[in-house]
Design an enzyme around this catalytic site. Structure first.
Site, PDB file in Angstrom:
ATOM      1  N   ALA A   1     -12.813 -14.087  60.151  1.00 45.19           N
ATOM      2  CA  ALA A   1     -13.698 -13.881  61.274  1.00 45.19           C
ATOM      3  C   ALA A   1     -15.018 -13.658  60.900  1.00 45.19           C
ATOM      4  O   ALA A   1     -15.598 -13.260  59.766  1.00 45.19           O
ATOM      5  CB  ALA A   1     -13.511 -12.629  62.282  1.00 45.19           C
ATOM      6  N   PRO A   2     -16.118 -14.498  61.777  1.00 46.55           N
ATOM      7  CA  PRO A   2     -15.905 -14.985  63.085  1.00 46.55           C
ATOM      8  C   PRO A   2     -15.473 -16.425  62.959  1.00 46.55           C
ATOM      9  O   PRO A   2     -14.923 -17.037  64.065  1.00 46.55           O
ATOM     10  CB  PRO A   2     -17.415 -14.969  63.678  1.00 46.55           C
ATOM     11  CG  PRO A   2     -18.357 -14.801  62.317  1.00 46.55           C
ATOM     12  CD  PRO A   2     -17.496 -14.138  61.369  1.00 46.55           C
ATOM     13  N   GLY A   3     -15.472 -17.080  61.750  1.00 46.69           N
ATOM     14  CA  GLY A   3     -14.554 -18.286  61.536  1.00 46.69           C
ATOM     15  C   GLY A   3     -15.488 -19.432  61.261  1.00 46.69           C
ATOM     16  O   GLY A   3     -15.104 -20.724  61.353  1.00 46.69           O
ATOM     17  N   GLY A   4     -16.428 -19.284  60.444  1.00 46.59           N
ATOM     18  CA  GLY A   4     -17.287 -20.445  59.803  1.00 46.59           C
ATOM     19  C   GLY A   4     -16.258 -21.337  58.891  1.00 46.59           C
ATOM     20  O   GLY A   4     -16.304 -22.357  59.095  1.00 46.59           O
TER      21      GLY A   4
ATOM     22  N   ASP B   1      -7.459 -11.905  60.305  1.00 45.82           N
ATOM     23  CA  ASP B   1      -8.573 -10.873  60.349  1.00 45.82           C
ATOM     24  C   ASP B   1      -8.421 -10.227  61.704  1.00 45.82           C
ATOM     25  O   ASP B   1      -7.996 -10.475  62.690  1.00 45.82           O
ATOM     26  CB  ASP B   1     -10.006 -11.689  60.715  1.00 45.82           C
ATOM     27  CG  ASP B   1     -11.231 -11.004  60.140  1.00 45.82           C
ATOM     28  OD1 ASP B   1     -11.262  -9.795  60.834  1.00 45.82           O
ATOM     29  OD2 ASP B   1     -11.777 -11.420  59.279  1.00 45.82           O
TER      30      ASP B   1
ATOM     31  N   ASP C   1     -12.710 -14.785  51.995  1.00 40.74           N
ATOM     32  CA  ASP C   1     -14.350 -14.302  51.863  1.00 40.74           C
ATOM     33  C   ASP C   1     -14.222 -12.989  52.812  1.00 40.74           C
ATOM     34  O   ASP C   1     -14.860 -12.854  53.681  1.00 40.74           O
ATOM     35  CB  ASP C   1     -14.913 -15.527  52.639  1.00 40.74           C
ATOM     36  CG  ASP C   1     -16.601 -15.099  52.794  1.00 40.74           C
ATOM     37  OD1 ASP C   1     -16.962 -14.555  51.928  1.00 40.74           O
ATOM     38  OD2 ASP C   1     -17.172 -15.588  53.707  1.00 40.74           O
TER      39      ASP C   1
ATOM     40  N   LYS D   1     -17.151 -10.058  45.569  1.00 44.61           N
ATOM     41  CA  LYS D   1     -18.329  -9.351  45.941  1.00 44.61           C
ATOM     42  C   LYS D   1     -18.660  -8.344  44.888  1.00 44.61           C
ATOM     43  O   LYS D   1     -18.045  -7.917  43.965  1.00 44.61           O
ATOM     44  CB  LYS D   1     -17.864  -8.336  46.992  1.00 44.61           C
ATOM     45  CG  LYS D   1     -19.248  -7.701  47.627  1.00 44.61           C
ATOM     46  CD  LYS D   1     -19.614  -8.575  48.975  1.00 44.61           C
ATOM     47  CE  LYS D   1     -21.028  -7.911  49.377  1.00 44.61           C
ATOM     48  NZ  LYS D   1     -21.793  -8.719  49.866  1.00 44.61           N
TER      49      LYS D   1
HETATM   50  C1  LIG Z   1     -17.972 -12.051  55.340  1.00 46.73           C
HETATM   51  S1  LIG Z   1     -16.739 -11.808  56.938  1.00 46.73           S
HETATM   52  C2  LIG Z   1     -15.862 -13.452  56.573  1.00 46.73           C
HETATM   53  C3  LIG Z   1     -16.760 -14.598  57.171  1.00 46.73           C
HETATM   54  C4  LIG Z   1     -16.015 -15.734  57.033  1.00 46.73           C
HETATM   55  N1  LIG Z   1     -15.559 -16.703  56.015  1.00 46.73           N
HETATM   56  C5  LIG Z   1     -16.735 -17.005  58.335  1.00 46.73           C
HETATM   57  O1  LIG Z   1     -16.974 -17.982  57.584  1.00 46.73           O
HETATM   58  O2  LIG Z   1     -17.134 -16.562  59.221  1.00 46.73           O
HETATM   59  C6  LIG Z   1     -15.616 -10.747  56.095  1.00 46.73           C
HETATM   60  C7  LIG Z   1     -14.282 -10.511  57.061  1.00 46.73           C
HETATM   61  O3  LIG Z   1     -13.279 -10.060  56.354  1.00 46.73           O
HETATM   62  C8  LIG Z   1     -12.750  -9.304  57.312  1.00 46.73           C
HETATM   63  N2  LIG Z   1     -11.603  -8.246  56.407  1.00 46.73           N
HETATM   64  C9  LIG Z   1     -11.699  -7.477  55.538  1.00 46.73           C
HETATM   65  N3  LIG Z   1     -11.166  -6.542  55.137  1.00 46.73           N
HETATM   66  C10 LIG Z   1      -9.943  -7.536  55.475  1.00 46.73           C
HETATM   67  C11 LIG Z   1      -8.460  -7.176  55.533  1.00 46.73           C
HETATM   68  N4  LIG Z   1      -7.905  -6.420  54.544  1.00 46.73           N
HETATM   69  N5  LIG Z   1      -7.727  -8.210  56.298  1.00 46.73           N
HETATM   70  C12 LIG Z   1      -8.200  -9.250  56.803  1.00 46.73           C
HETATM   71  N6  LIG Z   1      -9.356  -9.452  57.170  1.00 46.73           N
HETATM   72  C13 LIG Z   1     -10.113  -8.517  56.335  1.00 46.73           C
HETATM   73  C14 LIG Z   1     -13.663  -8.605  58.138  1.00 46.73           C
HETATM   74  O4  LIG Z   1     -13.105  -7.938  59.112  1.00 46.73           O
HETATM   75  C15 LIG Z   1     -14.535  -9.738  58.201  1.00 46.73           C
HETATM   76  O5  LIG Z   1     -14.612 -10.401  59.365  1.00 46.73           O
END
Ligand SMILES: C[S@@+](CC[C@H](N)C(=O)[O-])C[C@H]1O[C@@H](n2cnc3c(N)ncnc32)[C@H](O)[C@@H]1O
Length: 323
Positions: A193-196, A212, A249, A279
């Site tokens: 999320a949000p889904g890029g 997510d 990510d 990270k």
């Molecule tokens: C940096 S954002 C991702 C952005 C995404 N790659 C994009 O292109 O929009 C990180 C995401 O990781 C999710 N997240 C963190 N820990 C998680 C877990 N244990 N399982 C699933 N999602 C997780 C968060 O909810 C957040 O939406």
């Protein structure tokens, strides 16, 4: 600098732009130094410009003419070569000409020399860095310089309705790692999320399973080939060997991310590709990277680790699941 010091013993550095650009001096011949860099490409080095010529400048009109003469007399054959001119500068340069004026003059010189001036897809790059009262000029192929973008700063056009800027990271990974996402069938996007990232994979024609607990952008949910599992990835029930591409990510602790990716491994086809951001939250980035590589290395071959231009406090890993 730490990485370069390790592969080029005795290398010394002068900062040209704090935290960004430095001049390296070493006892090796240029070709040997470049070979050492390519043999063990540093994670944090995005671009390397050989310094073939150094020119003193004084902020007058002769600077540009002097540069043009230097290229004219470079005794390199540009004949019929697609040649790009890259101009960069630090904040304290007395070189007053804009990049476009400089490029226009040098392109005219290149045409005189029988070259084809280009912006994209060059065979040779003339790279010019202006700092203080000097111009550092180098010639090389995009491969030698690690990138055909000035300073490795690859830029993408923002699109209307783009779901997130994060999409640029996955786009850059495709180029940096020589991937073609369109060659894959079914991707697992963890922390989607949000889904890029999901939006890019859908554009490339893949089926995507996005995990997510957060909401995906509403524009994506209409896709018939997207499945959103709205929960923590540690609790997701996934079919065995179903995915040939895993992207992750999560912006999370590197060790927890590694554990999660390893736990998802049975859902990946043998030889599946993975693109994962790590990270760097701690003060010891090299140690964190080493530990993550070691852990993930139990189930994946680490093909490359790179800090991409669109990565901030993180790096991107390119992995292949062991057969
Ligand atoms: C940096 S954002 C991702 C952005 C995404 N790659 C994009 O292109 O929009 C990180 C995401 O990781 C999710 N997240 C963190 N820990 C998680 C877990 N244990 N399982 C699933 N999602 C997780 C968060 O909810 C957040 O939406």
């Amino acid at each position: 600098m730490e990485e370069l010091r390790r592969i080029i013993p005795g290398a010394s550095f002068t900062l040209l732009a704090a935290g960004e650009v430095f001049l390296m001096n070493c006892a090796l011949e240029q070709a040997e130094a470049l070979e050492a860099v390519h043999r063990e490409e540093p994670i944090f080095l995005r671009h390397i410009q050989p310094v073939d010529r150094t020119m003193d400048i004084d902020g007058s009109a002769t600077d540009l003419q002097g540069l043009a003469d230097m290229i004219r007399n470079a005794r390199l054959s540009f004949e019929e070569k697609r040649t790009a001119v890259h101009i960069r500068r630090n904040a304290h340069t007395s070189f007053h000409y804009s990049a476009s004026d400089t490029k226009a003059l040098l392109d005219a010189v290149l045409e005189e020399l029988g070259a084809e001036p280009v912006v994209q897809g060059p065979e040779i790059i003339i790279s010019i860095y202006a700092a203080g009262d000097k111009l550092y000029v180098g010639f090389g192929t995009p491969k030698e310089m690690l990138s055909d973008w000035p300073g490795g700063a690859i830029r993408f056009q923002r699109e209307e309705g783009q779901v997130s800027r994060a999409k640029f990271k996955l786009l850059e990974a495709e180029i940096a790692f020589g991937l073609r996402y369109a060659d894959y069938r079914h991707a697992l996007d963890v922390g989607a999320a949000p889904g890029g990232w999901t939006s890019l994979l859908l554009e490339r024609g893949l089926r995507v399973t996005a995990i997510d607990p957060a909401e995906m952008h509403p524009s994506l949910l209409v896709s018939p080939v997207l499945t959103h599992i709205k929960r923590n990835a540690a609790e997701a029930k996934l079919p065995k060997e179903a995915f040939d591409l895993l992207v992750c990510d999560m912006s999370w602790s590197p060790m927890l991310m590694s554990k999660l990716v390893l736990d998802l491994r049975s859902s990946l086809a043998p030889g599946a590709t993975a693109v994962v951001t790590v990270k760097l939250m701690h003060r010891k980035p090299m140690q964190t990277i080493r530990e993550v590589k070691e852990r993930l290395g139990t189930a994946f071959i680490v093909l490359k680790a790179k800090q991409l231009f669109h990565n901030r406090e993180e790096i991107t890993l390119y992995l292949r699941s062991k057969e």
